[in-house]
Every structure is written in C-alpha cells, then in structure tokens.
Design a protein around this motif. Structure first.
Motif, PDB file in Angstrom:
ATOM      1  N   TRP A  34      39.224  72.480  52.534  1.00 59.57           N
ATOM      2  CA  TRP A  34      39.845  71.520  51.617  1.00 59.57           C
ATOM      3  C   TRP A  34      41.327  71.830  51.420  1.00 59.57           C
ATOM      4  N   ARG A  35      41.667  73.108  51.398  1.00 57.27           N
ATOM      5  CA  ARG A  35      43.085  73.456  51.288  1.00 57.27           C
ATOM      6  C   ARG A  35      43.845  73.004  52.530  1.00 57.27           C
ATOM      7  N   ASP A  36      43.242  73.250  53.694  1.00 57.81           N
ATOM      8  CA  ASP A  36      43.898  72.840  54.937  1.00 57.81           C
ATOM      9  C   ASP A  36      44.017  71.327  55.017  1.00 57.81           C
ATOM     10  N   LEU A  37      42.965  70.608  54.596  1.00 52.94           N
ATOM     11  CA  LEU A  37      43.005  69.145  54.613  1.00 52.94           C
ATOM     12  C   LEU A  37      44.080  68.635  53.659  1.00 52.94           C
ATOM     13  N   GLY A  38      44.188  69.273  52.495  1.00 55.10           N
ATOM     14  CA  GLY A  38      45.230  68.888  51.551  1.00 55.10           C
ATOM     15  C   GLY A  38      46.624  69.129  52.096  1.00 55.10           C
ATOM     16  N   ASN A  39      46.810  70.262  52.799  1.00 56.62           N
ATOM     17  CA  ASN A  39      48.112  70.555  53.409  1.00 56.62           C
ATOM     18  C   ASN A  39      48.465  69.532  54.480  1.00 56.62           C
ATOM     19  N   PHE A  40      47.434  69.116  55.227  1.00 55.76           N
ATOM     20  CA  PHE A  40      47.687  68.120  56.273  1.00 55.76           C
ATOM     21  C   PHE A  40      48.133  66.790  55.666  1.00 55.76           C
ATOM     22  N   PHE A  41      47.402  66.312  54.654  1.00 59.04           N
ATOM     23  CA  PHE A  41      47.784  65.036  54.034  1.00 59.04           C
ATOM     24  C   PHE A  41      49.133  65.148  53.329  1.00 59.04           C
ATOM     25  N   LEU A  42      49.437  66.311  52.779  1.00 65.28           N
ATOM     26  CA  LEU A  42      50.753  66.515  52.192  1.00 65.28           C
ATOM     27  C   LEU A  42      51.829  66.409  53.265  1.00 65.28           C
ATOM     28  N   GLY A  43      51.534  66.945  54.454  1.00 65.44           N
ATOM     29  CA  GLY A  43      52.474  66.832  55.564  1.00 65.44           C
ATOM     30  C   GLY A  43      52.677  65.397  56.009  1.00 65.44           C
TER      31      GLY A  43
END
Length: 488
Positions: A34-43
């Motif tokens: 979930w952290r990685d997915l959040g970082n991706f969408f933030l990107g």
C-alpha cells in the motif's frame, strides 16, 4: 436460461477459471504494497517532465518505430492477403502472428544486436500476419457487383484496383489507423529488452524508485495516444512514414557473421551440434519438455483462462460507465477516462508496474490482462449500448442493466472475448520475461544462459499453442454463431 448455448459456454469457462485458481500462484508478496502503491499514484499526480534529457528522444523513437514497423507490416500484409486463400499462406501468417513482438525482438537481438532493424522487424513481422488476416476478411466481404459491370477486356489488376479497393477503402483505412495505435504500444514495450523506446526509461525509473519520472512518461504516452486523431492526418501520413526512418537512431553495426552462426550453430539442438545424433537428441528433448515446456504450458494455460474470465467480468462491470443508459455526463466522462487509460496502457507495462508494487506472482499479470482487455471490450460494448433504444417504460437501475442491456449485447460481448482469447494467450506467454513462470520465463532464461536451441523450441511451442487457441476460439464462435470483429 441454462438451455442457452451461450450461457452454458460461459459457465464452462467460469468453472475452468475457478479450478485454475486452485493451482494459480495468486499472492501479494511485497512487504508494504500500500505504501508503494501510494508512492506510485503520488508520482502520477506529481509528474516530473524535466527529469531526463532523453525522454523526448525516447518518445520520438517510440513513434518512429511504430510508423516504420506498421507501414512495413501493412504493405507485406496486404500482399499476403491477396493469396490468403491458399493454405500455406494462411499457415505462414498464423505462425508469424502467433509469436509476440518481444519474442521476435529477443531473436533478432542475437544477430542484429541493438540496431533499429531489430525493433522494426519485431513489429513488422507479426503485424504482417495480422494485417493479412484482417485485410483478407475485409476484401472478401466486398460487394462483387461493381466488378461484374466492367467491360469484358478489363484486366484483373485494373478490376481489383477500381472496384474492390474503393469498396473497402474506408474499412482498410480505419483498421490500419487502429493498428497504428497498437503499434505505439508494441513500440513502447520494446524498451524493456533494451531498445531506446519509452519502456527503457520507464523500467529505469521504476528500478530507481523515481515514481514522478515514471508518472511523467505514462502521462506523455497517454497524451500521445489520446491526441492521435489530431496529429495523424491522412495528408501527413506520407511525411511521417518517409521521415520516421531518420529518427530510429543508428545503433551498433550489424555483424552478419552472427546471423550465419545463429542459424547454422546456435539454434541447432546441442546433441546434433555435438555429434551425439538421435541417441542424444531424445533425452535432450525429454529433459526440455519435462522441466521447462510442460510447466510453462501449464502455467500459461492456467493464467490465460483466469485472465480471460477476469476480462469478461471487468467488461460487464465497465461498459455501464460510458453507456448513455446509466448516469450523467460527469460519470460517463470519468468512465471514458478510466477506459482510455486501461486500454491505452500495454499489458506488459501494467504487469511490470504491478509486479514492482505487489511482488512476483500471477496476480499482477491477471489484473494487467483484465484491465487492458476489459478496457478495450468495455469501450466497444458501451458504445454498442448507446445505439440501443429502450421503450419508455423500461426498468431502471440494476434491472435495466441485467434484463434489458446485457441480454442484447451478450453475444457481441462473447464474440469480442473469444477474439481476444488468442491475444491474451500471447501476452500471458510473454509476461514470463517479468518473472512469472509462463513459457516466456523459460524462453528468457534459455536466452540468458546462451542456450538458443532450447529457446527456439520453446518459442515454437508458444506459437503452436497460440495457433491452437485461435483455432478453438474460431470454432466456438462458429458453433455459437457469434459475429467476429477484429480488435487490437
């Protein structure tokens, strides 16, 4: 309801997929997805368009490879379509289109290296087989009446050019333009094998955790495809096609001796190359089949069937998003945006992104295949429902969906789904390069270990498997009397 052949067929495929889930590796193995997915969408929402000096060059080369590859494939495909009624031509076209563009690229890399010819041929060869099949179907459906009105002495070529081509011109042009969009997606993923297209920079950004850079690349790619009607104009096409070869880059010089060695030594089975003869060939083939081919075939089939049913489910959920019979303009606009993104992103790129976020398993592949193919079919079915006129007292909400619209579009839905079956199989095989244990995994491993003889046998098995699925899909469509429609 169960007496309907289409319903029975749907339930059979649903049952096969549910059984496949028992054997599939479906898991999220990342430590903090979930952290990685959040970082991706933030990107994605904070894209960095100035991160790489080579980004615009990569975008330009992605377009150049697509134009040259599709142009060459369309010309060759048109010539093959004229003889497509011959069985050897149909078998040849079925074989070359059954091998994915990335597999062709991996083959050509062995003797052309990182030369533009590798990318051009990797797109042109399978597209030639696809164009030949579709062009032949379009030409066969042309009205023969204008040809009968010509003077008796009119030549065959003149009659063809002045009657058949004008009759089919709109369909030929429309499909070729649609295949160009597919060519852009194929060109982009060639970067994952080292060619200087968008995929190369996308993989580099993800491997370094530069999600804003990756987001910028994806947005540019979506804009490129979404604006195609604006910049791909018939009058400009000759300029694009003639100018594209000059933007492919130079690459390394071709060593023609590598080609000779590849065909005369590298792909010859090692027992024959080492003088062991048939006595050594049989154990070699047995080892290849038991340890690589059969596990690869099993995983490819399991993943394909799960992804096929997942595509169907997602399609049935997605088409109301753009249907005029549901919701208002805001909802339909949001639905269009979602489906455009889903169908514009190549399955390989989607699977690569999800693998980085969730870890290696079949789950990223299933989701990627379902999103991309469901986006394509959902868009087509949604447009079809817009032409359906309901009576004034038609039910609303879920009853309208389940009793009015789904029954009317279900046969078209199945036709599209079974047409995509072979395409899903091709993509499933190639996703093995990302680490999923399909046939592509064993092909890539053999190439990495410089065992080209084993790789070529596995690629041949992949092609035969795709041809078999294509034939089975056509048989089912014919038995159910489903109209086939070419899609990318």
């Amino acid at each position: 309801m169960l007496s309907s052949p289409t319903v029975r067929t749907s339930l059979i495929f649903l049952g096969i997929a549910l059984v496949g889930l028992l054997f599939a590796d479906i898991a999220i193995t990342a430590s903090n997805p979930w952290r990685d997915l959040g970082n991706f969408f933030l990107g994605v929402i904070t894209p960095n368009f100035f991160s790489s000096e080579g980004l615009m060059t990569a975008l330009l080369r992605t377009v150049a490879f697509a134009f040259v590859g599709v142009a060459l494939g369309s010309v060759c495909g048109f010539l093959l379509s004229l003889a497509y009624h011959l069985l050897p031509v149909r078998i040849f076209c079925a074989f070359i289109r059954a091998i994915h563009e990335l597999f062709w690229a991996l083959i050509f890399l062995q003797f052309f290296g990182f030369h533009p010819l590798t990318g051009v041929l990797a797109i042109a060869i399978p597209y030639s087989g696809i164009f030949a099949k579709v062009y032949s179907e379009i030409l066969d459906e042309a009205d023969p009446e204008p040809g009968r009105l010509l003077p008796p002495r009119t030549g065959v070529i003149a009659a063809f050019l002045y009657t058949r081509i004008p009759e089919c011109w709109v369909q030929l042009r429309t499909y070729t333009a649609y295949r160009l969009e597919c060519g852009l997606r194929s060109s982009a993923i060639l970067g994952f094998v080292g060619l200087p297209t968008l995929g190369f920079y996308l993989e580099s950004s993800f491997s370094q955790g530069l999600y804003s850079d990756a987001g910028a690349m994806l947005i540019l790619f979506y804009v490129l495809i979404a604006t195609m009607p604006l910049w791909v104009k018939p009058k400009l096409l000759p300029v694009y096609v003639l100018g594209a070869p000059f933007f492919l880059g130079e690459g390394l010089p071709i060593v023609w001796g590598n080609m000779e060695r590849f065909f005369t030594k590298d792909i010859v089975p090692s027992p024959l190359r080492d003088g062991e003869g048939l006595a050594g060939l049989l154990p070699w083939l047995s080892d290849l089949m038991i340890n690589e081919a059969l596990p690869g075939i099993w995983n490819t089939l399991v993943l394909t069937q799960i992804a096929l049913v997942a595509t169907g489910i997602l399609t049935l959920l997605a088409f109301p998003l753009i249907s005029n019979h549901f919701g208002g303009p805001v909802r339909r606009t949001s639905g269009h945006v979602f489906l455009v993104i889903a169908r514009s992103t190549p399955e390989y790129i989607l699977a690569y992104i999800l693998l980085q976020l969730w870890g290696p398993s079949m789950l990223p592949a299933v989701v990627a295949l379902a999103l991309h193919n469901g986006g394509i079919i959902g868009h087509l079915i949604g447009r079809q429902t817009n032409s359906i006129h309901l009576r004034p007292d038609a039910p609303t909400g879920f009853n309208r969906y389940s009793w009015e619209l789904v029954p009317r579009v279900y046969r078209s839905f199945l036709a599209f789904l079974f047409y995509r079956w072979e395409i899903i199989m091709r993509e499933t095989a190639i996703l093995g390069i990302l680490g999923i244990y399909t046939l592509g995994f064993y092909v890539d491993s053999a190439i990495q270990n410089i065992r080209f003889d084993r790789a070529m046998i596995l690629i041949l098995i992949t092609a035969l498997l795709n041809i078999g699925i294509d034939a089975l899909g056509r048989y089912i469509r014919r038995k159910l009397a489903l109209q086939t429609m070419p899609t990318c």
